[in-house]
Design an enzyme around this catalytic site. Structure first.
Site, PDB file in Angstrom:
ATOM      1  N   ASP A 152       2.521   1.424  -1.871  1.00  0.00           N
ATOM      2  CA  ASP A 152       1.799   2.421  -2.682  1.00  0.00           C
ATOM      3  C   ASP A 152       0.350   2.533  -2.228  1.00  0.00           C
ATOM      4  OD1 ASP A 152       4.104   2.768  -4.234  1.00  0.00           O
ATOM      5  OD2 ASP A 152       3.381   1.501  -5.870  1.00  0.00           O
ATOM      6  N   HIS A 209       8.581   2.598 -11.061  1.00  0.00           N
ATOM      7  CA  HIS A 209       9.093   1.344 -10.529  1.00  0.00           C
ATOM      8  C   HIS A 209      10.224   0.955 -11.474  1.00  0.00           C
ATOM      9  CE1 HIS A 209       5.149  -0.004  -8.293  1.00  0.00           C
ATOM     10  NE2 HIS A 209       5.725   1.040  -7.732  1.00  0.00           N
ATOM     11  N   HIS A 250       4.824   8.094 -10.111  1.00  0.00           N
ATOM     12  CA  HIS A 250       6.128   7.620  -9.654  1.00  0.00           C
ATOM     13  C   HIS A 250       6.547   6.463 -10.548  1.00  0.00           C
ATOM     14  CE1 HIS A 250       3.651   4.691  -7.414  1.00  0.00           C
ATOM     15  NE2 HIS A 250       4.734   3.950  -7.291  1.00  0.00           N
ATOM     16  N   GLU A 277      13.332   5.496  -7.490  1.00  0.00           N
ATOM     17  CA  GLU A 277      11.999   5.801  -7.994  1.00  0.00           C
ATOM     18  C   GLU A 277      11.866   7.311  -8.121  1.00  0.00           C
ATOM     19  OE1 GLU A 277       8.698   4.048  -5.897  1.00  0.00           O
ATOM     20  OE2 GLU A 277       9.580   2.036  -5.984  1.00  0.00           O
TER      21      GLU A 277
END
Length: 143
Positions: free
Chosen positions: A105, A94, A92, A33
Site C-alpha cells: 500500500d 483488507h 480499499h 480486496e
C-alpha cells in the site's frame, strides 16, 4: 517570491450513507480486496466526501492486494470533473485485517489524498496519507 504551503488535511468528513456503501462494497467483493475512489470537496475544516466510485480490482492476487482498473478510474475522474468534484480519497479493504497500510500500500501510493482502509475482520475504517502513513481522522456525519 514566497512559497505557498498547502495545508495537509487532518480531517476526512464521511457521510454515514457513503460509509455504509463503502462497507457494502467491501463485503460484496470479499474475500478479494475492494477498491474505489471518493469524490468531494476540500474545505477549510477538511475534506468532504460526496460520492463513491467503486472500481474493479484487477490485481493478479486480489485477495492480497488491489489495483484499480485504469479505464474505470479514468471514467471516475471524468465524472468527478463533470460534477465539479475533486478526488478527495481512495479506499480499499483488507478482508482479513488489519486497517493499517501494508508495505505494498505504501510503496504503490500515487495520489496525495487520504487512503481509507476497511478492515472486514476487525470492523474498523481508518485513513492515512501515504506513503508517510500519517493518520487522518474520519468524522462520520449524517447528511
Amino acid at each position: 517570491m514566497t512559497d505557498s504551503v498547502v495545508p495537509v488535511p487532518t480531517v476526512f468528513h464521511l457521510p454515514r450513507v457513503l460509509e455504509g456503501a463503502l462497507w457494502a462494497h467491501a463485503r460484496r467483493d470479499a474475500p478479494a480486496e475492494c477498491v474505489g475512489a471518493v469524490g468531494g470537496h476540500e474545505r477549510p475544516d477538511g475534506l468532504h466526501a460526496l460520492t463513491l466510485y467503486p472500481l474493479p480490482n484487477i490485481a493478479p492476487d486480489p485477495a492480497r492486494q488491489y489495483l484499480a482498473d485504469p479505464g474505470h478510474l479514468l471514467r471516475a475522474f471524468r465524472a468527478m470533473k463533470a460534477g465539479g468534484l475533486s478526488l478527495v480519497a481512495l479506499y480499499h479493504s483488507h478482508p482479513n485485517g488489519p486497517a493499517t497500510p501494508s508495505g505494498t500500500d505504501t510503496r504503490l501510493a500515487a495520489y496525495s489524498v487520504p487512503y481509507l482502509i476497511a478492515d472486514l475482520h476487525g470492523g474498523s475504517l481508518l485513513a492515512y496519507l501515504l506513503p508517510e502513513v500519517t493518520p487522518i481522522r474520519i468524522v462520520s456525519k449524517s447528511v
